[in-house]
Design an enzyme around this catalytic site. Structure first.
Site, PDB file in Angstrom:
ATOM      1  N   GLY A  45      27.352  49.711  41.058  1.00  0.00           N
ATOM      2  CA  GLY A  45      28.118  48.671  41.742  1.00  0.00           C
ATOM      3  C   GLY A  45      29.613  48.944  41.758  1.00  0.00           C
ATOM      4  O   GLY A  45      30.121  49.846  41.080  1.00  0.00           O
ATOM      5  N   ALA A  48      31.667  48.676  38.298  1.00  0.00           N
ATOM      6  CA  ALA A  48      31.460  49.835  37.434  1.00  0.00           C
ATOM      7  C   ALA A  48      32.193  51.053  37.974  1.00  0.00           C
ATOM      8  O   ALA A  48      32.867  51.779  37.214  1.00  0.00           O
ATOM      9  CB  ALA A  48      29.969  50.132  37.296  1.00  0.00           C
ATOM     10  N   ARG A  77      19.325  49.436  39.534  1.00  0.00           N
ATOM     11  CA  ARG A  77      18.068  49.500  40.288  1.00  0.00           C
ATOM     12  C   ARG A  77      18.051  50.668  41.263  1.00  0.00           C
ATOM     13  O   ARG A  77      16.982  51.077  41.719  1.00  0.00           O
ATOM     14  CB  ARG A  77      17.861  48.180  41.043  1.00  0.00           C
ATOM     15  CG  ARG A  77      17.555  47.001  40.134  1.00  0.00           C
ATOM     16  CD  ARG A  77      17.343  45.722  40.913  1.00  0.00           C
ATOM     17  NE  ARG A  77      18.564  45.278  41.567  1.00  0.00           N
ATOM     18  CZ  ARG A  77      18.975  44.023  41.610  1.00  0.00           C
ATOM     19  NH1 ARG A  77      18.260  43.078  41.040  1.00  0.00           N
ATOM     20  NH2 ARG A  77      20.089  43.699  42.219  1.00  0.00           N
ATOM     21  N   HIS A 274      42.076  33.441  34.131  1.00  0.00           N
ATOM     22  CA  HIS A 274      43.247  34.314  33.971  1.00  0.00           C
ATOM     23  C   HIS A 274      44.515  33.533  33.624  1.00  0.00           C
ATOM     24  O   HIS A 274      45.189  33.809  32.627  1.00  0.00           O
ATOM     25  CB  HIS A 274      43.497  35.108  35.264  1.00  0.00           C
ATOM     26  CG  HIS A 274      42.385  36.014  35.653  1.00  0.00           C
ATOM     27  ND1 HIS A 274      41.508  36.567  34.743  1.00  0.00           N
ATOM     28  CD2 HIS A 274      41.990  36.487  36.869  1.00  0.00           C
ATOM     29  CE1 HIS A 274      40.642  37.336  35.383  1.00  0.00           C
ATOM     30  NE2 HIS A 274      40.911  37.290  36.671  1.00  0.00           N
ATOM     31  N   ARG A 370      57.258  32.091  34.611  1.00  0.00           N
ATOM     32  CA  ARG A 370      58.657  31.711  34.849  1.00  0.00           C
ATOM     33  C   ARG A 370      58.988  30.499  33.980  1.00  0.00           C
ATOM     34  O   ARG A 370      58.524  29.382  34.252  1.00  0.00           O
ATOM     35  CB  ARG A 370      58.868  31.403  36.334  1.00  0.00           C
ATOM     36  CG  ARG A 370      60.307  31.139  36.752  1.00  0.00           C
ATOM     37  CD  ARG A 370      60.395  31.034  38.263  1.00  0.00           C
ATOM     38  NE  ARG A 370      60.097  32.301  38.911  1.00  0.00           N
ATOM     39  CZ  ARG A 370      61.012  33.202  39.254  1.00  0.00           C
ATOM     40  NH1 ARG A 370      62.295  32.969  39.011  1.00  0.00           N
ATOM     41  NH2 ARG A 370      60.654  34.333  39.836  1.00  0.00           N
ATOM     42  N   ASP A 422      67.873  42.674  32.184  1.00  0.00           N
ATOM     43  CA  ASP A 422      66.633  43.181  32.761  1.00  0.00           C
ATOM     44  C   ASP A 422      66.008  44.259  31.884  1.00  0.00           C
ATOM     45  O   ASP A 422      66.672  45.210  31.494  1.00  0.00           O
ATOM     46  CB  ASP A 422      66.957  43.759  34.145  1.00  0.00           C
ATOM     47  CG  ASP A 422      65.704  44.092  34.940  1.00  0.00           C
ATOM     48  OD1 ASP A 422      64.703  44.495  34.349  1.00  0.00           O
ATOM     49  OD2 ASP A 422      65.747  43.949  36.182  1.00  0.00           O
ATOM     50  N   LEU A 423      64.722  44.086  31.575  1.00  0.00           N
ATOM     51  CA  LEU A 423      63.912  45.143  30.971  1.00  0.00           C
ATOM     52  C   LEU A 423      62.791  45.456  31.943  1.00  0.00           C
ATOM     53  O   LEU A 423      61.786  44.740  32.006  1.00  0.00           O
ATOM     54  CB  LEU A 423      63.339  44.702  29.620  1.00  0.00           C
ATOM     55  CG  LEU A 423      62.281  45.619  28.997  1.00  0.00           C
ATOM     56  CD1 LEU A 423      62.828  47.030  28.784  1.00  0.00           C
ATOM     57  CD2 LEU A 423      61.742  45.054  27.699  1.00  0.00           C
TER      58      LEU A 423
END
Length: 518
Positions: A45, A48, A77, A274, A370, A422-423
């Site tokens: 599938g 996978a 299958r 999530h 945020r 900023d990183l």
């Protein structure tokens, strides 16, 4: 009597105690030695081919899977040969030499069979047992990992077959572990039914409910950021934070998956799992230690502190053209967009709205957290209109963390503007390969570390939050508003964010830095 994890070492107490990659590899190869058999069910599938096998290949490349110990079995299958499966997979294996790819593919064998009869699983068990005896297994160790790259509807029957035919022999030390993919049910009742069915066959230490967002680098960084930096400890509460947004956006629609997606919708597909996992890590209290159970205990506590979702704090949307898919019913009310507010009833977060937002066919693709702070009191610079301080964690793409600050604009005038600290990972960690989520989580499973997997009571608490809302949507009590593809979603969602106190910054756009600037 249910088989436990005989001979398995206890879960690692923490992830940060390894001084180097080689130290971690040494632990992997020494603490649980012996034959390792990885069985991918649903091997032919898409999941996978696109995720599971490439993740295993990357672990093989890095030395976490040793050719002298591991063998990989595909089961499905489809009537194909070993070489047939290898050729199906080959095109998805990226970033390796032809020699490495060939060596990896030689570890793979294929067994064909159905998912609900014993004959195929007897053949599978024979193949695995043959591998275990052929490897001069002096320790008599049998480690068997089953990855269910299958639809949840077949989990019970497949797990019964594994339990009946494919457990590691009682005469051997080692373990049997099973990875199951989301969705874990469609509501509280179906999730509990599935949990009960699997719970009759395996104990909680053998079940690994995978949510790949918990394997993302920036998600795994959340606990370190929150609890290893003094800067954030006094700020991370209702006294300083105005609101939190956790956002998932895709710039494409269902892409031929409309019939499948219509059974679930964006809340079940993205938000309930999530985004809720990210929410837990943002909102939870400090755990006693980094032991997996201590961390998961705190996640359950914060979920149990969430109050019922209010209808007037939910906006649903469905993009124009969604029902053009012939597999989608003409009267579908399934949301392809949702923005909703979670509220946590505890001392830290009382009054702070957590806005969870996800959608398809929007104007860009990103996932981010945020955290917007409150206005600075006594605004002597008259800069409130420029925007608030925000701490932004960009999960994908262009992984980054940045803090939006108000600074003096260079020049002779006392003028202010928004800028950032900023990183950006692509710039700061140029020579570091950031692992894919699936390879990290499969390695955790081999190690027996359940920190980044969903526990049964955690799953139940998550469904208790969303089931009433989902049942109301299914009953048509809340309607999905139309929106045009390529936009931000329904305008009502921005109005909801504004109503929750979110202040949008105008005139400032974060641009990921590139090496060409330096």
């Amino acid at each position: 009597m249910m088989s436990g994890e005989s001979g398995a070492s206890s879960p690692a107490s923490g992830r940060a105690s390894f001084s180097s990659l080689s130290d971690l590899k040494d632990l992997e190869l020494s603490s649980e030695s012996g034959c390792l058999s990885i069985v991918v069910l649903g091997a032919s599938g898409d999941l996978a081919k696109k995720k599971t096998f490439p993740a295993l290949f990357h672990l093989f490349q890095q030395g976490f899977l040793q050719s002298g110990e591991v063998h990989i079995f595909g089961y499905a299958r489809s009537n194909i040969s070993d070489d047939g499966l290898r050729e199906l997979i080959r095109g998805y294996l990226k970033g390796g030499s032809d020699e490495h790819i060939s060596q990896f593919l030689q570890l793979i064998k294929y067994v064909s069979g159905s998912y609900d009869s014993g004959e195929g699983f007897e053949l599978l068990n024979n193949a695995v047992s043959e591998h275990e005896t052929s490897k001069n297994n002096k320790l008599g160790s049998s480690r068997r990992l089953f990855y269910l790259a299958l639809p949840p509807s077949v989990y019970p029957s497949v797990c019964k077959m594994i339990r009946s035919y494919c457990m590691n022999p009682s005469s051997h030390t080692g373990w049997t572990r099973v990875i199951v993919e989301k969705p874990f049910g469609k509501d509280l009742d179906s999730a509990e039914e599935l949990s009960a069915q699997l719970g009759e066959l395996f104990n909680e230490q053998q079940l690994y409910r995978i949510d790949h967002y918990l394997g993302k680098e920036l998600v795994q960084n959340l606990l370190v950021l929150r609890f290893a930096n003094r800067l954030f400890l006094p700020l991370w509460n209702r006294d300083n934070i105005a609101n939190v947004q956790i956002v998932f956006r895709e710039d494409f629609g269902t892409e031929g998956r409309g019939g499948y997606f219509d059974q679930y919708g964006i809340i079940r597909d993205i938000i309930q799992n999530h985004l809720l996992q990210v929410f837990c890590l943002v909102a939870m209290e400090k755990p006693v230690s980094l032991k997996p159970e201590h961390i998961r205990d705190e996640k359950v506590k914060v979920l149990q502190s969430v109050t019922p979702i209010k209808h007037d704090e939910v906006v649903l949307g469905q993009y124009d053209g969604y029902k053009d898919d012939s597999t989608v019913p003409d009267d579908s009310n399934t949301p392809t967009f949702a923005s909703l507010v979670l509220r946590v009833h505890n001392e830290r977060w009382e009054g702070v709205p957590f806005i969870l937002k996800a959608g398809k066919a929007l104007n860009n693709r990103k996932a981010e957290i945020r955290v917007q702070f409150k206005d600075a009191p006594g605004d002597i610079f008259k800069c409130k209109k420029q925007g608030r301080n925000e701490f932004v964690i960009r999960l994908q793409p262009s992984e980054a963390m940045y803090m939006k600050l108000t600074v003096k604009k260079p020049g002779l005038e006392m003028a202010t503007e928004q800028s950032e600290l900023d990183l950006s990972y692509g710039l700061r960690y140029q020579d570091v390969k950031i692992p894919e989520a699936y390879e990290r989580l499969i390695l955790d499973t081999i190690r027996g570390d359940q920190q980044h997997f969903v526990r049964r009571d955690e799953l139940k608490a998550a469904w208790e939050i969303f089931t009433p809302l989902l049942h109301d949507i299914d009953a048509g009590k809340l309607k999905a508003l139309p929106y045009k593809p390529g936009t931000r979603g329904p305008p009502e969602a921005d109005e909801l964010s504004k109503r929750m106190g979110y202040v949008q910054t105008h005139g400032y756009v974060w641009i990921p830095p590139t090496l060409s600037k330096f």
